[in-house]
Design a protein around this motif. Structure first.
Motif, short mmCIF file in Angstrom:
data_model
loop_
_atom_site.label_atom_id
_atom_site.label_comp_id
_atom_site.label_asym_id
_atom_site.label_seq_id
_atom_site.Cartn_x
_atom_site.Cartn_y
_atom_site.Cartn_z
N HIS A 71 0.86 -1.18 -0.04
CA HIS A 71 -0.15 -0.04 0.05
C HIS A 71 0.84 1.23 -0.03
N TYR A 72 2.01 1.33 0.67
CA TYR A 72 2.81 2.31 0.45
C TYR A 72 4.13 2.35 -0.15
N LEU A 73 4.02 1.36 -1.16
CA LEU A 73 5.47 1.43 -1.74
C LEU A 73 5.81 2.66 -2.58
N PRO A 74 5.11 3.28 -3.17
CA PRO A 74 5.41 4.52 -3.87
C PRO A 74 6.13 5.58 -2.88
N LEU A 75 6.01 5.31 -1.45
CA LEU A 75 6.74 6.26 -0.67
C LEU A 75 8.02 5.41 -0.36
N ALA A 76 8.18 4.27 -0.23
CA ALA A 76 9.29 3.28 -0.16
C ALA A 76 10.15 3.71 -1.21
N ARG A 77 9.76 3.83 -2.37
CA ARG A 77 10.42 4.13 -3.39
C ARG A 77 11.23 5.50 -3.53
N ALA A 78 10.30 6.53 -3.40
CA ALA A 78 10.73 7.95 -3.29
C ALA A 78 12.09 7.86 -2.16
N LEU A 79 11.79 7.33 -1.12
CA LEU A 79 12.58 7.09 0.19
C LEU A 79 13.90 6.67 -0.17
N ALA A 80 14.14 5.70 -0.97
CA ALA A 80 15.23 4.97 -1.36
C ALA A 80 15.89 5.81 -2.48
N ASP A 81 15.26 6.21 -3.39
CA ASP A 81 15.88 7.10 -4.32
C ASP A 81 16.82 8.33 -3.74
N ILE A 82 16.22 8.94 -2.83
CA ILE A 82 16.75 10.02 -2.19
C ILE A 82 17.97 9.66 -1.53
N VAL A 83 17.68 8.43 -0.68
CA VAL A 83 19.03 7.98 0.30
C VAL A 83 19.99 7.67 -0.67
N LEU A 84 19.57 6.88 -1.83
CA LEU A 84 20.94 6.23 -2.59
C LEU A 84 21.35 7.12 -3.61
N GLU A 85 21.05 8.39 -3.70
CA GLU A 85 21.81 9.48 -4.41
C GLU A 85 23.16 9.79 -4.00
N GLN A 86 23.50 9.43 -2.71
CA GLN A 86 24.49 9.83 -2.01
C GLN A 86 25.64 8.55 -2.46
N GLY A 87 25.10 7.41 -2.76
CA GLY A 87 26.29 6.39 -2.81
C GLY A 87 26.48 5.71 -1.74
N ASP A 88 27.64 5.25 -1.35
CA ASP A 88 28.18 4.39 -0.30
C ASP A 88 28.11 5.21 0.87
N GLN A 89 27.36 4.64 2.00
CA GLN A 89 27.21 5.38 3.44
C GLN A 89 27.06 4.67 4.40
N THR A 90 27.22 5.09 5.62
CA THR A 90 26.71 4.35 6.98
C THR A 90 25.40 5.25 7.22
N LEU A 91 24.70 4.30 7.65
CA LEU A 91 23.07 4.74 7.72
C LEU A 91 22.47 4.26 9.11
N LEU A 92 21.94 5.06 9.69
CA LEU A 92 20.92 4.83 11.09
C LEU A 92 19.39 4.95 10.69
N ASP A 93 18.71 3.91 10.77
CA ASP A 93 17.31 4.00 10.93
C ASP A 93 16.78 4.15 12.19
N ALA A 94 16.48 5.55 12.52
CA ALA A 94 16.19 6.02 13.96
C ALA A 94 14.54 5.81 14.16
N GLY A 95 14.09 4.71 14.57
CA GLY A 95 12.71 4.39 14.47
C GLY A 95 12.34 3.54 13.35
N CYS A 96 12.87 2.40 13.37
CA CYS A 96 12.77 1.46 12.18
C CYS A 96 11.31 0.53 11.95
N GLY A 97 10.67 0.51 13.13
CA GLY A 97 9.48 -0.23 13.29
C GLY A 97 9.88 -1.66 12.76
N GLU A 98 9.01 -2.27 11.72
CA GLU A 98 9.16 -3.56 11.53
C GLU A 98 10.22 -3.86 10.43
N GLY A 99 10.60 -2.65 9.81
CA GLY A 99 11.72 -2.57 8.94
C GLY A 99 11.40 -2.65 7.54
N TYR A 100 10.33 -2.55 7.25
CA TYR A 100 9.72 -2.24 5.66
C TYR A 100 10.44 -1.54 4.99
#
Length: 277
Positions: A71-100
């Motif tokens: 149901h929220y796949l378009p949001l997951a896509r938009a978020l991934a595109d923005i994050v991965l623009e930067q390339g290799d990185q260290t990442l913290l998901d602060a409030g990851c929930g069940e990890g979707y």
């Protein structure tokens, strides 16, 4: 390559933790065992505000089922595109929930050949348990944004997806030049559900989720799309996974639970912040 983040610190004395087989230990003798699901609990009892803080087991199960239906796949896509623009990185998901959202992001990173070192935390042990079962490569942690058990200046990117930012801690763990990426509901998010369960709606504040004195808004994207829930079960899952379950009156919940289907609007801001000089 996807790998776990290993710059963890002891929640009691802030000393670096070292992983010895299945136990994280600091030099002062504090130790924290990995659970069988693959996560570590770094939330001391004295830092808990309740016996079982965060989302309940029922909320986590409902959210996992709802999100895995796409149901929220378009949001997951938009978020991934923005994050991965930067390339290799260290990442913290602060409030990851069940990890979707993080799982989707990691999948896209693998396809692109992007290297990520990932830590993910949530105050709900039920959420972290569910998340850790899905991908053993990441560092899954039961912890609070109020006391992030990561070293100073250790991450390039912090994600805070429908979460609660703690600015002082976010500043501490970000590297110089690091990013904070936040996802927050916009004014029309789930408006159709709200009209059903609440007698009146309050105008949603449009102010930024973090202090403009400390953070510079680098970019923002409004992600809006329709969501069609086909049956009563899907409506129930949505209601159960959100705070609206507790905020709505009994009558409002009953009206929602009686629906055979529901057409909704998903509406969210995806914003990128950097620290001001």
């Amino acid at each position: 390559m996807i790998q776990p983040f290993d710059q963890l610190i002891c929640p009691l004395d802030k000393q670096p933790l070292q992983l010895n087989e299945r136990t994280w230990c600091c030099e002062n003798g504090h130790s924290y065992d990995l659970a069988k699901q693959g996560y570590v609990n770094l939330l001391p009892v004295q830092n808990k505000r309740s016996k079982d803080p965060g989302d309940s087991k029922a909320m986590v199960q409902a959210r996992r089922k709802y999100l895995e239906e796409g149901h929220y796949l378009p949001l997951a896509r938009a978020l991934a595109d923005i994050v991965l623009e930067q390339g290799d990185q260290t990442l913290l998901d602060a409030g990851c929930g069940e990890g979707y959202y993080l799982r989707y992001l990691v999948e896209q990173a693998e396809r692109k050949g992007t290297e990520l070192s990932v830590a993910a935390l949530d105050i709900s042990k039920w959420a972290v348990q569910a998340a850790a079962k899905q991908d053993k490569r990441l560092s899954w942690i039961v912890a609070s944004n109020n006391a992030i058990p990561l070293a100073d200046n250790s991450v390039d990117t912090i994600l805070c997806v429908f979460g609660f930012p703690v600015e002082a801690e976010f500043k501490r763990v970000l590297k110089p030049g690091g990013r904070l990426i936040m996802v927050d509901p916009a004014s029309e998010h789930l408006i159709e559900l709200k009209r059903i369960i609440y007698p009146e709606l309050k105008a949603k504040s449009e102010q930024l989720p973090v202090s403009e004195a400390s953070w510079k808004l680098c970019s923002e994207e409004r992600v809006s799309f329709p969501v069609n829930l086909p049956d009563t079960e899907a409506v129930h899952d949505l209601l159960t996974m959100t705070p609206h379950l507790y905020r709505a009156s009994k009558e409002g919940r009953e009206r929602a639970e009686s629906l055979q289907s529901l057409a909704l609007t998903a509406d969210a801001w995806v914003r990128v912040f950097s620290l001001t000089a």
